[in-house]
Design a protein around this motif. Structure first.
Motif, PDB file in Angstrom:
ATOM      1  N   LYS A 186       0.617  -1.242   0.006  1.00 21.77           N
ATOM      2  CA  LYS A 186       0.027  -0.145   0.050  1.00 21.77           C
ATOM      3  C   LYS A 186       0.892   1.284   0.078  1.00 21.77           C
ATOM      4  N   ARG A 187       2.018   1.203   0.768  1.00 21.21           N
ATOM      5  CA  ARG A 187       2.976   2.442   0.829  1.00 21.21           C
ATOM      6  C   ARG A 187       3.480   2.823  -0.727  1.00 21.21           C
ATOM      7  N   THR A 188       3.852   1.723  -1.317  1.00 19.79           N
ATOM      8  CA  THR A 188       4.265   1.693  -2.991  1.00 19.79           C
ATOM      9  C   THR A 188       2.979   2.449  -3.740  1.00 19.79           C
ATOM     10  N   LYS A 189       2.003   1.844  -3.438  1.00 19.68           N
ATOM     11  CA  LYS A 189       0.515   2.223  -4.328  1.00 19.68           C
ATOM     12  C   LYS A 189       0.280   3.675  -3.924  1.00 19.68           C
ATOM     13  N   ILE A 190       0.587   4.083  -2.713  1.00 21.16           N
ATOM     14  CA  ILE A 190       0.268   5.623  -2.191  1.00 21.16           C
ATOM     15  C   ILE A 190       1.281   6.540  -3.214  1.00 21.16           C
ATOM     16  N   ILE A 191       2.562   6.330  -3.115  1.00 15.23           N
ATOM     17  CA  ILE A 191       3.367   7.022  -3.904  1.00 15.23           C
ATOM     18  C   ILE A 191       3.211   7.081  -5.453  1.00 15.23           C
ATOM     19  N   ASN A 192       2.984   5.656  -5.755  1.00 15.08           N
ATOM     20  CA  ASN A 192       2.527   5.898  -7.317  1.00 15.08           C
ATOM     21  C   ASN A 192       1.331   6.650  -7.475  1.00 15.08           C
ATOM     22  N   GLU A 295      -5.900  18.966  -1.156  1.00 15.81           N
ATOM     23  CA  GLU A 295      -7.256  18.153  -0.935  1.00 15.81           C
ATOM     24  C   GLU A 295      -7.653  17.107  -2.338  1.00 15.81           C
ATOM     25  N   GLU A 296      -7.488  17.436  -3.433  1.00 14.78           N
ATOM     26  CA  GLU A 296      -7.841  16.557  -4.450  1.00 14.78           C
ATOM     27  C   GLU A 296      -6.635  15.475  -4.578  1.00 14.78           C
ATOM     28  N   MET A 297      -5.636  15.707  -4.293  1.00 18.23           N
ATOM     29  CA  MET A 297      -4.381  14.540  -4.103  1.00 18.23           C
ATOM     30  C   MET A 297      -4.622  13.585  -3.045  1.00 18.23           C
ATOM     31  N   ILE A 298      -5.042  14.109  -1.719  1.00 17.17           N
ATOM     32  CA  ILE A 298      -5.045  13.331  -0.856  1.00 17.17           C
ATOM     33  C   ILE A 298      -6.451  12.394  -0.918  1.00 17.17           C
ATOM     34  N   GLU A 299      -7.642  13.197  -1.530  1.00 22.04           N
ATOM     35  CA  GLU A 299      -8.720  12.197  -1.739  1.00 22.04           C
ATOM     36  C   GLU A 299      -8.509  11.215  -2.800  1.00 22.04           C
ATOM     37  N   ARG A 300      -7.617  11.344  -3.701  1.00 20.38           N
ATOM     38  CA  ARG A 300      -7.636  10.428  -4.731  1.00 20.38           C
ATOM     39  C   ARG A 300      -6.847   9.353  -4.261  1.00 20.38           C
ATOM     40  N   VAL A 301      -5.620   9.595  -3.439  1.00 22.37           N
ATOM     41  CA  VAL A 301      -4.972   8.453  -2.769  1.00 22.37           C
ATOM     42  C   VAL A 301      -6.008   7.558  -1.837  1.00 22.37           C
ATOM     43  N   GLU A 372       4.645  26.417  20.180  1.00 19.78           N
ATOM     44  CA  GLU A 372       4.575  25.746  21.479  1.00 19.78           C
ATOM     45  C   GLU A 372       2.965  25.887  22.049  1.00 19.78           C
ATOM     46  N   ILE A 373       2.572  27.201  21.777  1.00 19.09           N
ATOM     47  CA  ILE A 373       1.016  27.192  22.283  1.00 19.09           C
ATOM     48  C   ILE A 373       0.190  26.455  21.458  1.00 19.09           C
ATOM     49  N   PHE A 374       0.552  26.497  20.310  1.00 21.04           N
ATOM     50  CA  PHE A 374      -0.428  25.667  19.228  1.00 21.04           C
ATOM     51  C   PHE A 374      -0.254  24.004  19.453  1.00 21.04           C
ATOM     52  N   GLY A 375       0.980  23.906  19.492  1.00 26.67           N
ATOM     53  CA  GLY A 375       1.306  22.354  19.718  1.00 26.67           C
ATOM     54  C   GLY A 375       0.683  21.684  21.095  1.00 26.67           C
ATOM     55  N   GLU A 376       0.629  22.563  22.063  1.00 27.27           N
ATOM     56  CA  GLU A 376       0.185  22.144  23.334  1.00 27.27           C
ATOM     57  C   GLU A 376      -1.231  22.051  23.503  1.00 27.27           C
ATOM     58  N   LYS A 377      -1.827  23.149  22.969  1.00 19.48           N
ATOM     59  CA  LYS A 377      -3.164  23.563  23.333  1.00 19.48           C
ATOM     60  C   LYS A 377      -4.420  22.992  22.206  1.00 19.48           C
ATOM     61  N   CYS A 378      -3.587  23.049  20.762  1.00 17.68           N
ATOM     62  CA  CYS A 378      -4.692  23.090  19.672  1.00 17.68           C
ATOM     63  C   CYS A 378      -4.569  21.745  18.851  1.00 17.68           C
ATOM     64  N   GLU A 379      -3.349  21.529  18.537  1.00 17.63           N
ATOM     65  CA  GLU A 379      -3.235  20.581  17.441  1.00 17.63           C
ATOM     66  C   GLU A 379      -3.933  19.155  17.745  1.00 17.63           C
ATOM     67  N   HIS A 380      -3.942  18.855  18.962  1.00 23.96           N
ATOM     68  CA  HIS A 380      -4.677  17.332  18.939  1.00 23.96           C
ATOM     69  C   HIS A 380      -6.221  17.322  19.023  1.00 23.96           C
ATOM     70  N   ASN A 381      -6.667  18.486  18.823  1.00 24.90           N
ATOM     71  CA  ASN A 381      -8.043  18.664  18.568  1.00 24.90           C
ATOM     72  C   ASN A 381      -8.615  18.533  17.361  1.00 24.90           C
ATOM     73  N   TYR A 382      -7.578  18.282  16.221  1.00 25.39           N
ATOM     74  CA  TYR A 382      -7.778  18.391  14.851  1.00 25.39           C
ATOM     75  C   TYR A 382      -7.691  16.884  14.315  1.00 25.39           C
ATOM     76  N   ILE A 383      -8.925  16.321  14.346  1.00 25.60           N
ATOM     77  CA  ILE A 383      -8.797  14.851  14.093  1.00 25.60           C
ATOM     78  C   ILE A 383      -9.257  14.594  12.490  1.00 25.60           C
ATOM     79  N   GLN A 384     -10.468  15.267  11.922  1.00 26.72           N
ATOM     80  CA  GLN A 384     -10.775  15.286  10.654  1.00 26.72           C
ATOM     81  C   GLN A 384      -9.822  16.305   9.836  1.00 26.72           C
ATOM     82  N   PRO A 385      -9.211  16.080   8.704  1.00 30.90           N
ATOM     83  CA  PRO A 385      -8.582  16.968   7.922  1.00 30.90           C
ATOM     84  C   PRO A 385      -8.919  18.202   8.055  1.00 30.90           C
ATOM     85  N   ARG A 479       4.230   9.505   7.314  1.00 30.85           N
ATOM     86  CA  ARG A 479       3.228   9.665   8.136  1.00 30.85           C
ATOM     87  C   ARG A 479       1.816   9.346   7.397  1.00 30.85           C
ATOM     88  N   LEU A 480       1.858   9.870   6.165  1.00 29.21           N
ATOM     89  CA  LEU A 480       0.845   9.446   5.256  1.00 29.21           C
ATOM     90  C   LEU A 480       0.378   7.992   5.043  1.00 29.21           C
TER      91      LEU A 480
END
Length: 575
Positions: A186-192, A295-301, A372-385, A479-480
């Motif tokens: 699947k990793r190779t398929k993502i890259i291709n 968006e278009e690329m990620i959706e296609r993958v 640091e503020i964003f990483g500690e207090k915000c980042e983990h809240n964004y589950i959906q893209p 990560r993808l």
């Protein structure tokens, strides 16, 4: 290899190897083996067209055997799956000589050996699709036993599942854990899929240097090496951004690269010092265009990999159907902390960090504090893209100032499952502004920030020749792949992740054993008995048992040594 270093199973397999050679059977033939079919193909298509599988030639690894009288079954695994094979003595030994079945197959072959078989597919009385073997060829004798993974009633026993073993011996992991290979396919398929997407748009795949005189394009600590011929230090690249933008200066409209990057930083479940990133730069575009493109690329993958935009990731279902949510960084911080940091200086930001319980140090400038503020207090809240857009200028030294607010930049990061997946800019193409940003990074470096960017004067010179308005985007392939294959650790999507050196048992030199009076030729036997340190040997309470064990090893391994007396062994333990 000294036979005393081998396990009993390894000794048996080497003895089988020797017997095969004595029978004039080459356990490692050089000839091409004419594979015509694969297990997956037969299993998938036999029912629709049985006549197409009446003359097959397949090859693979023996994964299980049921030895019976004049006929036996085995399981064969190739690159596409596992299939049962049926071996009848008189079919593979049509003449008087039955050695190939009675001796070779039944006694000298083992689980893990690689064989080729020719025959025809059929359905057994129990309804299992099987290859009836008419010809058997040994292709490779395995000298180490595989971990035996057992399965009964859907439960797996004795699984090869220790992460350290699996990552160190990925070759074994791939053999015994069928799902592992699927992740990497699947990793190779993502890259291709990504590569095909870019090529359809007319963009050019390129290669840029891994060894660089100046490690630019990101804020990270580099690996350093030395070039002997030039007598200069060189760095393994931390990013390929600045070279790709040089190509845009040179006249290419769109360039991209799947690159190995290296950052001399920590290792954890989501970071490896060597990683794969894709970066793309397209002239005459801005970050708004790049958001739509991403968006278009990620959706296609997602669709190519799963046939749907909804993908399981841990406890969440991530939906990659576009459009994705968009929110500015300042609004995100305000939403999750209740604090508006607009216009704050460094001192005020430090007070905010203190109020929010976020640790800081004197080397941090405004950009690091906001990060640091964003990483500690915000980042983990964004589950959906979600696109986090319009970053403060101090966080983005290579990014163009925002067209409406010079305190911000035209930048976005795509957040998925609380982690950054992609990073993109309207690229800075003002050479004067770029030099000033580099100089600010130098000041941060002088304050102690060891991740601040170097000044790349040649890149500034390239911009002075004129770079068209450009948008660039980078996305972590590792990560993808984690997100698209429901893996929680980066090590699961890297064939050979970086590991600590393998621990070796403490071992005294031979001389220390010889000082006890142990003859040199017996030291290896003592080690085989389980004593790698003199200290452990001297703790033996029963010298007669030790004498018995040593003499037994001498006999079992056919070493031909003169056995010591019980008294001599007892004397060794008195020293």
């Amino acid at each position: 290899m000294d036979q005393l270093e081998l396990s009993e199973q390894e000794l048996i397999r080497r003895e089988s190897l020797k017997k095969l050679q004595e029978l004039n059977i080459n356990p490692y033939p050089a000839d091409e083996y004419p594979v015509t079919h694969y297990a997956g193909d037969i299993l998938k298509n036999y029912e629709a067209n049985p006549d197409a599988y009446q003359d097959v030639c397949i090859a693979g690894r023996i994964m299980g055997r049921r030895i019976m009288g004049s006929a036996s079954f085995a399981e064969l695994k190739d690159s596409t799956g596992r299939i049962q094979i049926y071996i009848k003595r008189d079919d593979i030994c049509p003449g008087e000589d039955k050695t190939l079945y009675n001796t070779v197959f039944k006694k000298l072959l083992d689980i893990g050996d690689i064989v080729g078989v020719k025959g025809f597919a059929f359905i057994t009385q129990t309804g299992e699709l099987t290859v009836h073997v008419k010809e058997l060829t040994i292709l490779a004798k395995a000298l180490r036993p595989l971990p035996v993974v057992k399965e009964k009633d859907g439960q797996v026993f004795d699984a090869f599942c220790d992460p350290e073993q699996r990552y160190r011996q990925r070759y074994v992991d791939l053999i015994v854990n069928d799902n592992v290979m699927d992740t990497f396919i699947k990793r190779t398929k993502i890259i291709n899929t990504m590569r095909n997407f870019f090529n359809e748009k007319g963009y050019l795949e390129v290669e840029t240097p891994i060894l660089q005189a100046i490690p630019g394009g990101a804020t990270a600590r580099p690996f350093i090496t030395h070039h002997n011929a030039l007598n200069i230090p060189l760095y393994l690249r931390i990013a390929n951004e600045l070279y790709l933008k040089r190509l845009i200066v040179g006249g290419f409209e769109g360039v991209y690269e799947f690159a190995k990057d290296f950052r001399n930083e920590g290792m954890d479940r989501t970071h490896n010092p060597e990683f794969t990133v894709m970066e793309i730069y397209v002239a005459y575009k801005d970050y708004n265009w790049m958001m739509d493109f991403t968006e278009e690329m990620i959706e296609r993958v997602a669709l190519e990999l799963h046939g749907t935009t909804k993908v399981q990731l841990g406890d969440n279902i991530i939906d990659y159907k576009r459009p994705f949510k968009r929110i500015t960084m300042i609004d995100a911080i305000k939403e999750h902390t209740g604090i508006d940091i607009t216009g704050m200086d460094e001192a005020q930001l430090r007070e905010v960090c203190k109020k929010l319980g976020i640790e800081t140090d004197p080397s941090m400038g405004k950009g690091k504090l906001i990060d640091e503020i964003f990483g500690e207090k915000c980042e983990h809240n964004y589950i959906q893209p979600t696109f986090i857009i319009d970053y403060p200028i101090e966080m983005s030294p290579l990014c163009k100032r925002h067209r409406c607010n010079p305190e911000l930049t035209e930048r976005f990061e795509l957040m998925v499952n609380g982690k950054e997946l992609a990073n993109a800019y309207s690229e800075l193409n003002d050479p004067i502004d770029q030099l000033e940003r580099f100089q600010e990074q130098l000041r941060l470096s002088e304050k102690g920030d060891d991740e601040a960017m170097f000044i790349d004067k040649d890149f500034v010179r390239a911009l002075e020749y004129g770079m068209p308005p450009t948008s660039g985007m980078g996305i972590g392939i590792d990560r993808l792949t984690m997100f698209m294959t429901n893996q929680q650790s980066i090590q699961e999507v890297l064939f050979f992740p970086q590991m600590k050196p393998e621990k070796k048992a403490e071992k005294d030199p031979d001389e220390k054993f010889i000082e006890l009076g142990i003859p040199e030729e017996w030291v290896a036997v003592v080690r085989k008995a389980g004593f790698q340190r003199v200290k452990d040997l001297l703790e033996v309470e029963n010298p007669n048992k030790l004498h018995q064990d040593l003499c037994g090893l001498n006999k079992k391994n056919k070493l031909g040594l003169t056995n010591p007396s019980k008294e001599e062994v007892a004397e060794w333990l008195q020293k």
